[in-house]
Design an enzyme around this catalytic site. Structure first.
Site, PDB file in Angstrom:
ATOM      1  N   HIS A  28      13.923  33.135   8.635  1.00  0.00           N
ATOM      2  CA  HIS A  28      14.942  33.629   7.682  1.00  0.00           C
ATOM      3  C   HIS A  28      15.636  32.628   7.099  1.00  0.00           C
ATOM      4  CE1 HIS A  28      16.430  37.707   6.053  1.00  0.00           C
ATOM      5  NE2 HIS A  28      17.342  36.425   5.797  1.00  0.00           N
ATOM      6  N   HIS A  48      18.332  30.247   6.450  1.00  0.00           N
ATOM      7  CA  HIS A  48      19.810  29.907   6.748  1.00  0.00           C
ATOM      8  C   HIS A  48      19.858  28.502   6.888  1.00  0.00           C
ATOM      9  CE1 HIS A  48      16.892  29.024  10.450  1.00  0.00           C
ATOM     10  NE2 HIS A  48      18.071  28.583  10.800  1.00  0.00           N
ATOM     11  N   PHE A 106       7.843   1.579  17.130  1.00  0.00           N
ATOM     12  CA  PHE A 106       8.683   0.694  16.594  1.00  0.00           C
ATOM     13  C   PHE A 106       9.967   1.054  16.020  1.00  0.00           C
ATOM     14  CE2 PHE A 106       9.709  -1.841  12.804  1.00  0.00           C
ATOM     15  CZ  PHE A 106       9.751  -3.121  13.330  1.00  0.00           C
ATOM     16  N   GLU A 107      10.010   2.135  15.689  1.00  0.00           N
ATOM     17  CA  GLU A 107      11.416   2.585  15.177  1.00  0.00           C
ATOM     18  C   GLU A 107      12.177   2.855  16.328  1.00  0.00           C
ATOM     19  OE1 GLU A 107       8.625   3.759  13.681  1.00  0.00           O
ATOM     20  OE2 GLU A 107       8.831   3.928  11.615  1.00  0.00           O
ATOM     21  N   HIS A 114      35.078  10.825  -7.244  1.00  0.00           N
ATOM     22  CA  HIS A 114      35.299  10.350  -6.065  1.00  0.00           C
ATOM     23  C   HIS A 114      35.884  11.318  -5.667  1.00  0.00           C
ATOM     24  CE1 HIS A 114      36.072   7.922  -2.789  1.00  0.00           C
ATOM     25  NE2 HIS A 114      37.396   8.202  -2.725  1.00  0.00           N
ATOM     26  N   ARG A 144       0.856  -1.290   0.110  1.00  0.00           N
ATOM     27  CA  ARG A 144       0.076   0.225   0.023  1.00  0.00           C
ATOM     28  C   ARG A 144       0.781   1.089   0.067  1.00  0.00           C
ATOM     29  NH1 ARG A 144      -3.317  -0.851   4.821  1.00  0.00           N
ATOM     30  NH2 ARG A 144      -1.757  -2.338   5.292  1.00  0.00           N
ATOM     31  N   ALA A 145       1.646   1.539  -1.096  1.00  0.00           N
ATOM     32  CA  ALA A 145       2.353   2.345  -1.053  1.00  0.00           C
ATOM     33  C   ALA A 145       1.845   3.887  -0.976  1.00  0.00           C
ATOM     34  CB  ALA A 145       3.094   2.443  -2.492  1.00  0.00           C
ATOM     35  N   GLY A 171      12.265  21.356  12.566  1.00  0.00           N
ATOM     36  CA  GLY A 171      13.116  21.817  13.569  1.00  0.00           C
ATOM     37  C   GLY A 171      13.843  23.487  13.600  1.00  0.00           C
ATOM     38  N   ARG A 192       1.427   7.833  -1.556  1.00  0.00           N
ATOM     39  CA  ARG A 192       1.461   8.861  -2.616  1.00  0.00           C
ATOM     40  C   ARG A 192       1.791  10.026  -2.034  1.00  0.00           C
ATOM     41  NH1 ARG A 192      -0.216   7.055  -7.715  1.00  0.00           N
ATOM     42  NH2 ARG A 192      -0.984   9.293  -8.148  1.00  0.00           N
TER      43      ARG A 192
HETATM   44 ZN   LIG Z   1      14.283  37.788   8.186  1.00  0.00          ZN
HETATM   45 ZN   LIG Z   2      33.908   7.088  -4.440  1.00  0.00          ZN
END
Ligand SMILES: [Zn+2]
Ligand SMILES: [Zn+2]
Ligand SMILES: [Zn+2]
Length: 298
Positions: free
Chosen positions: A128, A130, A272-273, A204, A23-24, A123, A26
């Site tokens: 503004h 940042h 659970f997590e 890399h 049951r993905a 959080g 969306r």
């Molecule tokens: Zn501001």
């Molecule tokens: Zn790499």
């Protein structure tokens, strides 16, 4: 019949994720807390309010060694990384690099974490635009786990696990959101969260701060375009991103590969997590990649 969800293991950290394939969810299924501006509030980050913020760009004090800096991304209060001009995003990324290059001269600082909280649900306490930087005398556990996984993989295969991952994802294509000559954007195989997105440099490089001017431009483009896609598909969600890079005092390594991890705030961690350390993700990354590819933005 009970359809069992799919268990996936992250190849770098060995972390387990449960992906709900039957049951993905969306984009419209999430109870989002979209980012909205509160009008009329006095903002200390706006131009002309400099007296309201500390003058120092750097505060390393003996005892509780570390540094915490705020990077103001623009003078315009109502803008964000997705809406501002690409050139401005490039300046932000340039500022990230400059601050790391400056701070790493202090040999006591072992790790420099660059991150962003966007929206109260993610959080953020200031509206503004940042980003933040925290310099630490230790390597954070999350990063150390990735480093350990990458070292172990290198021990077996003598190749960088992230370079291998990029090669595999490019071949497979199902989890690729976009690619440029310098960067690849993917929804990782064992995504912990719906629409978890990683931005990886193709070349890399273990340290973020070693990016050159062309990388800066390329990163600004790809970061902005990815945020625009997320904004379009998820209706301006709150999000976090972090830059994972090798510890600043370490020499360039063959096994670690810096990258950005971006997580829209769509779900909450539950018992659970917390109890298992397993993550449950209601949206398979193959689905979220398709939604972002179909966002109709370059
Ligand atoms: Zn501001
Ligand atoms: Zn790499
Ligand atoms: Zn990472």
């Amino acid at each position: 019949m009970v359809v069992l969800p799919e268990l996936r293991k992250d190849p770098i950290t060995d972390r387990w994720v449960i992906i709900a394939t039957d049951r993905a969810q969306r984009p419209s299924d999430f109870a989002r807390e979209p980012v909205e501006f509160t009008p009329g509030r006095i903002c200390p980050f706006c131009p002309g309010m400099e007296t309201k913020t500390p003058p120092e760009v750097l505060a390393i004090r003996d005892g509780g060694l570390g540094a915490h800096e705020v990077i103001i991304e623009t003078s315009v209060h109502t803008e964000n990384l997705a809406s501002m001009p690409e050139k401005q995003v490039e300046r932000v990324v340039w500022a990230f690099r400059e601050r790391v290059l400056d701070l790493k001269k202090d040999k006591r600082l072992r790790y420099i974490l660059l991150f962003k909280n966007y929206g109260a649900a993610a959080g953020a306490t200031m509206e503004h635009p940042h980003s933040q930087l925290i310099a630490l005398p230790v390597v954070p556990k999350r990063v150390q786990e990735e480093m350990d996984g990458a070292i172990k993989y290198f021990g077996f295969k003598e190749r960088c696990v992230f370079c291998d991952l990029i090669r595999q994802e490019m071949k497979d294509q199902t989890r690729v959101v976009s690619e440029t000559d310098r960067f690849v954007v993917i929804e990782p195989w064992a995504s912990r969260f719906p629409f978890e997105t990683w931005i990886l440099p193709r070349r890399h490089q273990s340290h973020f701060e070693s990016i050159d001017q062309k990388d800066l431009e390329g990163l600004a483009f790809v970061l902005r375009s990815t945020l625009r896609k997320l904004e379009r598909v998820l209706e301006k969600p709150a999000y976090n991103f972090v830059i994972h890079t090798a510890p600043v005092q370490d020499a360039a390594s063959d096994y670690f590969h810096w990258h950005i991890e971006l997580m829209p705030k769509l779900t909450k961690l539950a018992g659970f997590e917390w109890g298992t350390g397993f993550y449950t993700n209601p949206t398979p990354p193959e689905e979220s990649a398709r939604f972002l590819r179909d966002a109709g933005l370059s």
